[in-house]
Design an enzyme around this catalytic site. Structure first.
Site, short mmCIF file in Angstrom:
data_model
loop_
_atom_site.label_atom_id
_atom_site.label_comp_id
_atom_site.label_asym_id
_atom_site.label_seq_id
_atom_site.Cartn_x
_atom_site.Cartn_y
_atom_site.Cartn_z
N GLY A 247 0.79 -1.22 0.00
CA GLY A 247 0.00 0.00 0.00
C GLY A 247 0.82 1.27 0.00
N ASP A 248 2.15 1.13 -0.07
CA ASP A 248 2.99 2.32 -0.03
C ASP A 248 2.69 3.25 -1.20
OD1 ASP A 248 5.62 3.63 1.06
OD2 ASP A 248 5.84 3.55 -1.11
N ALA A 249 2.47 4.50 -0.89
CA ALA A 249 2.09 5.48 -1.92
C ALA A 249 3.21 5.66 -2.95
CB ALA A 249 1.75 6.82 -1.26
#
Length: 298
Positions: A247-249
């Site tokens: 989920g890291d942007a």
DNA sequence: TCCCAGGGGCATC
DNA sequence: GATGCCCATGGG
């Protein structure tokens, strides 16, 4: 003056290390000027100001202030910090098998991962940075460190050590609030500090798990440490090589730009890609983050 | 104004 | 397990 040379496994680019340490962000834990960086570190509990610069075949280090008997602990520290001993050629081989990612091996040739050797600092930094933009996160960290960390002055400039767990365990929530930390983050930080003081959380103890998944589990038991933070801590501090912060942007944006992956709901695509980087997932993440700040990318 | 930024916890179903 | 909401500052 005590000096030493940190050997680096090629390809290694000190310029890339230095670029990361600067990045146009105001990181209070070191100071980059020109082609050198200065940092205050603790050696046997005592503050030592070191300078690093490009060496003949690695990194040249020197002690500017503080008492050390030899360069050995300094060299060890820098090697750990800048991951100089890693042979990244296998990673480049993997990158070259991917049409859109092959360019990373050329653009950032010799980039080794800049870590955070101290686990307490890593975790507190993660909590500070949760859900806020980076410039603001660095400002909050600076105020925290200037207020609660010990420091020395050298040539008119202050250099800081990160506050100790003992210090932060005894800071009241309302004092954290003055630093523009939320009540919840203040509680997380106090709790993490207390766990370190009690010896229930430490880099050494965590390292004993050896297995990355077990380390993840141990970290995620702590309030305020979720999956992203545990992954980040293992990458930056424990040198775990197979982390993918889900989920890291930054990863999402980079893979959208480079490979046209969807910005959201892309788990399948990302996991499929990373499955081809066994043993180098962490480095792939790091290179993707690096790509975000290339020139026009801002 | 709205949405997002290197999230996490919790309630709810 | 998935979803929605809260926290709560600053930048685009």
């Amino acid at each position: 003056m005590i000096t030493g040379e940190v050997p680096a496994t090629r390809p290694f680019s000190f310029a890339e290390s230095l670029w990361f340490l600067d990045r146009g962000l105001d990181d209070c834990m070191h100071r980059v000027t020109g082609d050198v960086a200065r940092k205050l570190i603790a050696v046997k509990g005592k503050p030592v100001l070191i300078e690093i610069g490009k060496g003949t075949d690695g990194i040249a280090t020197s002690v500017l202030s503080g008492q050390v008997e030899s360069a050995h602990p300094i060299v060890e520290y820098v090697a750990e910090w800048l991951d100089t001993g890693r042979d990244i050629r296998p990673f480049y081989k993997l990158l070259k098998t991917d049409t859109e990612l092959a360019c990373l091996a050329d653009s950032f040739r010799g980039l080794h991962m800049v870590g955070i050797p101290d686990l307490f600092e890593t975790l507190v930094w993660c909590v500070i940075g949760q859900q806020i933009n980076l410039p603001f996160a660095y400002r909050v960290k600076r105020v925290l460190v200037e207020k609660y960390g010990s420091s020395i002055r050298h040539a008119g400039v202050d250099y800081h050590l990160f506050p100790s767990p003992d210090t932060l365990a005894n800071v009241a929530v309302e004092n954290f609030r003055e630093l523009q930390l939320t009540t919840r983050k203040a509680e997380y930080i106090r709790n993490i500090a207390t766990l370190f003081v009690a010896g229930r959380l430490s880099r050494q103890a965590l390292a004993k798990h050896r297995d990355e998944e077990k380390m993840m589990h141990a970290l995620m038991e702590v309030r305020g440490i979720g999956e992203w933070t545990a992954n980040y801590a293992l990458m930056k501090c424990m040198r775990a090589m197979n982390r993918l912060p889900v989920g890291d942007a930054g990863v999402n944006i980079a893979l959208n730009r480079l490979k046209g992956f969807p910005k959201k709901n892309n788990r399948k695509e990302i996991e499929a890609l990373f499955s081809r980087f066994e043993g180098w997932k962490t480095y792939l993440v790091y290179y993707l983050w690096r790509s975000l700040r290339e020139k026009s990318a801002g």
